[in-house]
Design an enzyme around this catalytic site. Structure first.
Site, PDB file in Angstrom:
ATOM      1  N   GLU A 184       7.578  49.646 -62.000  1.00 36.95           N
ATOM      2  CA  GLU A 184       8.817  48.931 -61.687  1.00 36.95           C
ATOM      3  C   GLU A 184      10.019  49.810 -62.009  1.00 36.95           C
ATOM      4  OE1 GLU A 184       8.870  45.215 -63.769  1.00 36.95           O
ATOM      5  OE2 GLU A 184       7.722  44.157 -62.230  1.00 36.95           O
ATOM      6  N   GLU A 280       2.192  42.921 -58.492  1.00 40.86           N
ATOM      7  CA  GLU A 280       2.421  42.112 -59.685  1.00 40.86           C
ATOM      8  C   GLU A 280       3.278  40.903 -59.332  1.00 40.86           C
ATOM      9  OE1 GLU A 280       3.781  44.168 -63.252  1.00 40.86           O
ATOM     10  OE2 GLU A 280       5.076  42.462 -63.750  1.00 40.86           O
TER      11      GLU A 280
END
Length: 442
Positions: A184, A280
């Site tokens: 991320e 995710e």
């Protein structure tokens, strides 16, 4: 326009997902999604929308592959690491019906609660944890995401390249494996992310043509930024990640403050032809907490299913967080579920419960189609084709059916060493012979 495989290309693609299983060192103990779908690959449907397909059927409408499963928590705490085990993965396969597991490896010098240290401080422990999960996934015939779980991977480029080189060398031949390069990114410019990804992709492509996932700015909420400026991938098998937490993020439209919904960003990327992967997502809030909102989760699931997006739920752990799937009494051999875990288990219950191997599972040295003279034979070894018999025309195709070369009057040995690492098929034909054979350059 959609890429259609020719009949020969389609049959070859079907074989590639299973052909090389005979040469693998790790043997699956069941027939699972990997045997049925093969290597995952990016492509576009007939409307030009990005999708994920499997090498067993190739890129065609109706053959999209959507796999769903769990993401392990960062490999830092005992409440998480217990499930980084063969028993933990097998229990999730048997009890949750997962098709994919994500191994979210800590990459830096993290050291939480005197638990485990990240790859930067203790690479051997982290590598061993990763190998355990990857090999457990292969044995269970499910997909596995090798995740460089970092928010600042662009500052860890050399370490990442070294890690993925080892992973690709060791496991890049298995159709199970997916490489996630950057978990991320924070508020990092796409150009910076792309520069990092380009370098790591080039290392992986020396050893594997498997699917690669690349993160996008602001915690994987902007895959549309890659439109027209995609990662440099010679195999054209890169997808872009979209992450969301159902209580915090929206799937359509805009926020009251004017920002575009994460789902809208994902849809823009998909409609532009980029393949998107939800590596995710959580049932609660973006900090991992919160009680799952049933309505918001259902709306997100409808969005995901509409676009046939694959996903891994955060998290397969008994961490004290609202999005953790397991109660504290759970063990790697016995799972008790939180509210989040029960919700996710319900979604996973619609996964198939049985799978069928690729139809063209004929073995490494058996041609997919052959009409041949008795005195004619073709073998592949040492990155070369060996043709015994009359001179033939040889055509080499990529996994997606693109013709890479055509050579007339070949007899004896034809070196293919100049081809990049990857999987291909050769069509060998002459006056009374027409043979297609899958092969792999390592």
């Amino acid at each position: 326009m959609m890429k259609h495989l020719s009949k020969i290309a389609l049959l070859s693609a079907m074989a590639l997902g299973s052909t090389f299983a005979l040469a693998q060192d790790i043997t699956p103990t069941r027939v699972g999604p990997v045997s049925q779908y093969g290597q995952l690959m990016t492509g576009k449907n007939s409307q030009g929308q990005g999708r994920i397909y499997g090498s067993c059927e190739g890129v065609k409408d109706g053959a999209e592959v959507q796999v769903r499963g769990m993401s392990l928590y960062w490999s830092l705490m005992p409440q998480a690491v217990e499930f980084w085990s063969e028993e933990g993965v097998s229990t999730m396969v048997n009890d949750m019906n997962i098709q994919i597991v994500r191994a979210a490896m800590a990459t830096g010098n993290e050291d939480w609660n005197n638990g485990y240290q990240g790859y930067g401080s203790d690479p051997n422990t982290q590598m061993n944890l990763m190998k355990t999960v990857v090999e457990a996934a292969i044995k269970n015939d499910i997909y596995v995401i090798i995740d460089w779980h970092s928010h600042n991977a662009n500052e860890q480029t050399e370490a990442s390249k070294n890690f993925f080189k080892q992973m690709a060398q060791t496991y890049g031949k298995y159709d199970n494996v997916i490489f996630e390069l950057f978990n991320e990114p924070t508020d990092i410019a796409w150009g910076t992310i792309k520069n990092y990804a380009d370098q790591v992709v080039s290392v992986i492509r020396e050893y594997s043509d498997n699917l690669i996932l690349v993160g996008t700015p602001k915690w994987d909420q902007n895959p549309q930024v890659a439109i027209g400026n995609e990662v440099n991938d010679p195999k054209k098998n890169t997808a872009y990640t979209l992450h969301y937490y159902a209580n915090s993020h929206c799937w359509s439209g805009t926020y009251d403050w004017g920002g575009t919904c994460e789902g809208t960003n994902g849809e823009q990327a998909i409609n532009a032809g980029l393949s998107v992967f939800v590596s995710e997502w959580g049932t609660g809030t973006a900090d991992g907490g919160g009680t799952p909102d049933q309505g918001r989760n259902q709306s997100w699931q409808e969005y995901i299913n509409k676009h046939k997006l694959s996903w891994a739920n955060w998290s397969a752990s008994k961490i004290s967080e609202g999005t953790a799937a397991f109660e504290g009494s759970s063990t790697k051999n016995s799972l008790q579920y939180t509210a989040s875990g029960n919700l996710v288990k319900g979604y996973l219950a619609t996964n198939p419960t049985s799978y069928t191997k690729c139809a063209a599972n004929n073995g490494n040295e058996t041609p997919i189609f052959v009409k041949t003279d008795l005195n004619f034979n073709v073998t592949f070894s040492g990155n070369a084709l060996h043709i015994a018999g009359a001179p033939m025309t040889v055509e080499i195709y990529s996994l997606k059916g693109d013709k890479l070369m055509a050579i007339d009057n070949v007899s004896g040995t034809l070196s293919l060493a100049k081809l990049p690492v990857g999987k291909y098929f050769a069509r060998i034909h002459g006056k009374s012979t027409n043979m297609v054979r899958a092969f792999q350059i390592k």
